[in-house]
Each structure stands twice: as structure tokens, then as C-alpha cells.
Write a protein that holds these residues in place. Structure first.
Motif, PDB file in Angstrom:
ATOM      1  N   TYR A   1      53.802  55.588  45.536  1.00 45.56           N
ATOM      2  CA  TYR A   1      54.413  56.121  44.323  1.00 45.56           C
ATOM      3  C   TYR A   1      53.673  55.661  43.071  1.00 45.56           C
ATOM      4  O   TYR A   1      53.664  56.365  42.055  1.00 45.56           O
ATOM      5  CB  TYR A   1      55.878  55.686  44.217  1.00 45.56           C
ATOM      6  N   THR A   2      53.094  54.466  43.110  1.00 41.40           N
ATOM      7  CA  THR A   2      52.410  53.910  41.953  1.00 41.40           C
ATOM      8  C   THR A   2      51.252  53.047  42.425  1.00 41.40           C
ATOM      9  O   THR A   2      51.054  52.861  43.634  1.00 41.40           O
ATOM     10  CB  THR A   2      53.394  53.103  41.077  1.00 41.40           C
ATOM     11  N   THR A   3      50.482  52.526  41.491  1.00 42.60           N
ATOM     12  CA  THR A   3      49.327  51.706  41.852  1.00 42.60           C
ATOM     13  C   THR A   3      49.676  50.228  41.789  1.00 42.60           C
ATOM     14  O   THR A   3      50.615  49.823  41.084  1.00 42.60           O
ATOM     15  CB  THR A   3      48.145  51.966  40.907  1.00 42.60           C
ATOM     16  N   LEU A   4      48.920  49.430  42.499  1.00 43.34           N
ATOM     17  CA  LEU A   4      49.136  47.988  42.475  1.00 43.34           C
ATOM     18  C   LEU A   4      48.836  47.420  41.083  1.00 43.34           C
ATOM     19  O   LEU A   4      49.511  46.500  40.611  1.00 43.34           O
ATOM     20  CB  LEU A   4      48.257  47.320  43.522  1.00 43.34           C
ATOM     21  N   GLU A   5      47.849  47.991  40.418  1.00 42.90           N
ATOM     22  CA  GLU A   5      47.502  47.536  39.065  1.00 42.90           C
ATOM     23  C   GLU A   5      48.639  47.812  38.083  1.00 42.90           C
ATOM     24  O   GLU A   5      48.925  46.998  37.196  1.00 42.90           O
ATOM     25  CB  GLU A   5      46.217  48.234  38.592  1.00 42.90           C
ATOM     26  N   GLU A   6      49.314  48.950  38.246  1.00 44.00           N
ATOM     27  CA  GLU A   6      50.453  49.273  37.386  1.00 44.00           C
ATOM     28  C   GLU A   6      51.600  48.302  37.630  1.00 44.00           C
ATOM     29  O   GLU A   6      52.290  47.882  36.693  1.00 44.00           O
ATOM     30  CB  GLU A   6      50.906  50.718  37.648  1.00 44.00           C
ATOM     31  N   VAL A   7      51.796  47.917  38.884  1.00 45.39           N
ATOM     32  CA  VAL A   7      52.830  46.931  39.217  1.00 45.39           C
ATOM     33  C   VAL A   7      52.568  45.620  38.486  1.00 45.39           C
ATOM     34  O   VAL A   7      53.458  45.045  37.841  1.00 45.39           O
ATOM     35  CB  VAL A   7      52.880  46.696  40.740  1.00 45.39           C
ATOM     36  N   LEU A   8      51.333  45.129  38.563  1.00 47.83           N
ATOM     37  CA  LEU A   8      50.995  43.851  37.940  1.00 47.83           C
ATOM     38  C   LEU A   8      51.008  43.947  36.416  1.00 47.83           C
ATOM     39  O   LEU A   8      51.224  42.948  35.730  1.00 47.83           O
ATOM     40  CB  LEU A   8      49.627  43.381  38.427  1.00 47.83           C
ATOM     41  N   ARG A   9      50.788  45.132  35.876  1.00 41.85           N
ATOM     42  CA  ARG A   9      50.809  45.314  34.426  1.00 41.85           C
ATOM     43  C   ARG A   9      52.219  45.194  33.849  1.00 41.85           C
ATOM     44  O   ARG A   9      52.413  44.642  32.763  1.00 41.85           O
ATOM     45  CB  ARG A   9      50.210  46.685  34.070  1.00 41.85           C
TER      46      ARG A   9
END
Length: 206
Positions: free
Chosen positions: A150-158
């Protein structure tokens, strides 16, 4: 609180970092801990993550350094399939289109109420929530949604802060996925072909 004590169902919103922090915030507002324990049924926190564009979504390799903030889970995450948006006209070349909520839901139970009566600290209350109420953190919910594509790992960490208190050696990736989705879906995610596994040679058994 007065309305809740007389049997009314009360919904209220205010800013706090996480669900257990909300209990401490109520105490900071001058409400007695025993009143918080008697009147609070649950706390829900939410943040929004950008979702990967459906039209240009593709599987991607993740730099192993990206996994380091996840502590004990870093080794388990390596090689699992993650996704990103390549960028197209439909998403304005951003790779993202729309948003999805990530949540943390705390339902108060007897161990947590006892912790409030004993005036436990925020860290101690969070430990109780994790070990005695199976609290799934926002980071764990976001990680599950990244693994689902659903989303990227980088977006999660952001967007989602990494909490050291949530990094527990006795809660591995399989346990987290089971809490988020159930045993069957957790097994399917973990069984996905890993990018770090050698591909079978042509003509050989898979």
C-alpha cells in the motif's frame, strides 16, 4: 469525565504522540488516575501515509541500511518484497496517489487500569499495553501496510516515529503480522519469494 461517569458515551480528540501517551496527557490535565481508569474505554491514534500509485507500482529492492531503525526486525525484513511507484502521468510522476490511514488502537483492560491506579509512568503503561493487551503500534501497522504494497518503507519512516520501547525481541515479524492480519495472511506474506534467495536454475526443481 463527569459525563462518562454518569453513563454517557463520550468521544473527544486531542493531540498526543500515541495511545498510552493520551492516558498520561489526561493525568497532566489534572484528572485523577482512578477517574481515567474508570471512564476511558479506548484510545485510537491515526496518521496518514501516501499510497503507491496503482498504475505505476512495481517491486523494488531496499537498501539494507533502511531496515536499521527497525532494530531486531531488520534481519527478518531483508529480502522481503517491497514496492514503490515508478512515476507516471496519472500521479504527476510522484509515484504516489491518495492516502491511507495507519492506526494504533488501545483497549483498556484490568492490567492497564491497575497500572493507572499505581501511577505507572508512560513507558511502564506502554509496556503493559504491549505485553498484556497485545497493542499493535502505529509503526507495526504501517510496516504491515508497506509489506502489503500500500505504501513504501521510506514513507513509513518519514511519517511514523520509531520508538525504542516498541522494539521487543519477543515480538518477531511473524507475530506482528499475525496481530495485524491473522495467521493465514501472515504466512502468505512471509512465504513470498525473497529477493536475496537464489533463483532455481532452468530445468531444476523449484
Amino acid at each position: 469525565v463527569q459525563s462518562a461517569l454518569t453513563g454517557h458515551r463520550v468521544f473527544s480528540t486531542f493531540h498526543t504522540e500515541d495511545t498510552t501517551g493520551a492516558l498520561v496527557r489526561l493525568a497532566d490535565m489534572g484528572i485523577e488516575n482512578y477517574l481515567i481508569a474508570y471512564t476511558t474505554q479506548g484510545v485510537l491514534t491515526q496518521r496518514l501515509l501516501r499510497t503507491i500509485c496503482h498504475y505505476c507500482k512495481e517491486q523494488t529492492a531496499v537498501d539494507p541500511k533502511t531496515f536499521l531503525p527497525f532494530g531486531p526486525l531488520a534481519k527478518e525484513l531483508q529480502g522481503l518484497p517491497f514496492y514503490r511507484g515508478k512515476g507516471c502521468q496519472r500521479c504527476g510522476q510522484s509515484g504516489f496517489k491518495g492516502r491511507i490511514g495507519v492506526h494504533e488502537l488501545l483497549i483498556l483492560n484490568d492490567p492497564l487500569r491497575d497500572g493507572l491506579f499505581l501511577r505507572k509512568t508512560a513507558g511502564e503503561l506502554r509496556h503493559l499495553a504491549r505485553t498484556r493487551a497485545n497493542l499493535v503500534s502505529m509503526m507495526e501497522d504501517a510496516l504491515y501496510k508497506a509489506l502489503k504494497g500500500y505504501t513504501t518503507l521510506e514513507e513509513v519512516l518519514r511519517v511514523i516515529p520509531v520508538k525504542e520501547t516498541d522494539q521487543s525481541a519477543d515480538r518477531n515479524l511473524e507475530k506482528i503480522l499475525q496481530l495485524c492480519s491473522g495467521e493465514k495472511e501472515a504466512a502468505e506474506i512471509l512465504a513470498a519469494p525473497r529477493s536475496d534467495q537464489p533463483k532455481p536454475r532452468e530445468g531444476s526443481a523449484a
